[in-house]
Design an enzyme around this catalytic site. Structure first.
Site, PDB file in Angstrom:
ATOM      1  N   CYS A   1      -1.103   5.484   2.436  1.00  0.00           N
ATOM      2  CA  CYS A   1      -1.137   4.619   1.284  1.00  0.00           C
ATOM      3  C   CYS A   1      -0.022   3.452   1.534  1.00  0.00           C
ATOM      4  O   CYS A   1      -0.231   2.201   1.732  1.00  0.00           O
ATOM      5  CB  CYS A   1      -1.124   4.912  -0.135  1.00  0.00           C
TER       6      CYS A   1
ATOM      7  N   HIS B   1       1.235   6.579  -5.010  1.00  0.00           N
ATOM      8  CA  HIS B   1       0.249   6.059  -4.474  1.00  0.00           C
ATOM      9  C   HIS B   1       0.442   4.521  -4.795  1.00  0.00           C
ATOM     10  O   HIS B   1       0.645   3.940  -5.828  1.00  0.00           O
ATOM     11  CB  HIS B   1      -0.978   6.376  -5.120  1.00  0.00           C
TER      12      HIS B   1
ATOM     13  N   ASN C   1      -6.846  -0.169  -0.645  1.00  0.00           N
ATOM     14  CA  ASN C   1      -5.650   0.950  -0.415  1.00  0.00           C
ATOM     15  C   ASN C   1      -6.144   1.911   0.758  1.00  0.00           C
ATOM     16  O   ASN C   1      -7.478   2.059   1.057  1.00  0.00           O
ATOM     17  CB  ASN C   1      -5.488   1.782  -1.791  1.00  0.00           C
TER      18      ASN C   1
END
Length: 118
Positions: free
Chosen positions: A27, A78, A90
């Site tokens: 990420c 994240h 993402n």
């Protein structure tokens, strides 16, 4: 924006833990790579990226803002890039580089905030 054009080029790239190149991203490797291509240097980890720029409320999100989630540990674990209309891009462990909704039951439940770094 320029950031979104760069990010969208990598839809479909697989998720690789620790990955930071177009052969595979995690990420924060993805967000760092995209921002670097636009001339903005970000730190490597999601938790460190959460410390840059300034905080933006959900109501004031703009395309290109970094959106953060607390997924597998407390704090920012994240990160994605806000696209507009409640969507973000993402590198997720289940889908690789893909578009998701901030308002989905999963992402909505673990959203912790956003940062503007541009």
């Amino acid at each position: 924006t320029h950031i979104l054009d760069i990010a969208n080029q990598y839809i479909g790239v697989p998720y690789v833990f620790g990955g930071s190149t177009p052969s595979g991203f995690d990420c924060s490797g993805f967000t760092r790579y995209v921002y670097s291509a636009a001339g903005i240097d970000l730190p490597r980890g999601a938790d460190e990226q959460y410390g840059v720029g300034y905080s933006v409320s959900m109501a004031n999100l703009q395309p290109g803002d970094l959106v953060f989630f607390s997924t597998y540990e407390a704090g920012a674990s994240h990160v994605g890039i806000y696209l507009g209309d409640g969507n973000f891009i993402n590198a997720s462990s289940s889908r690789g580089v893909s578009i998701a909704s901030l308002y989905s039951s999963y992402w909505g439940s673990c959203y912790i905030g956003a940062r503007r770094v541009m």
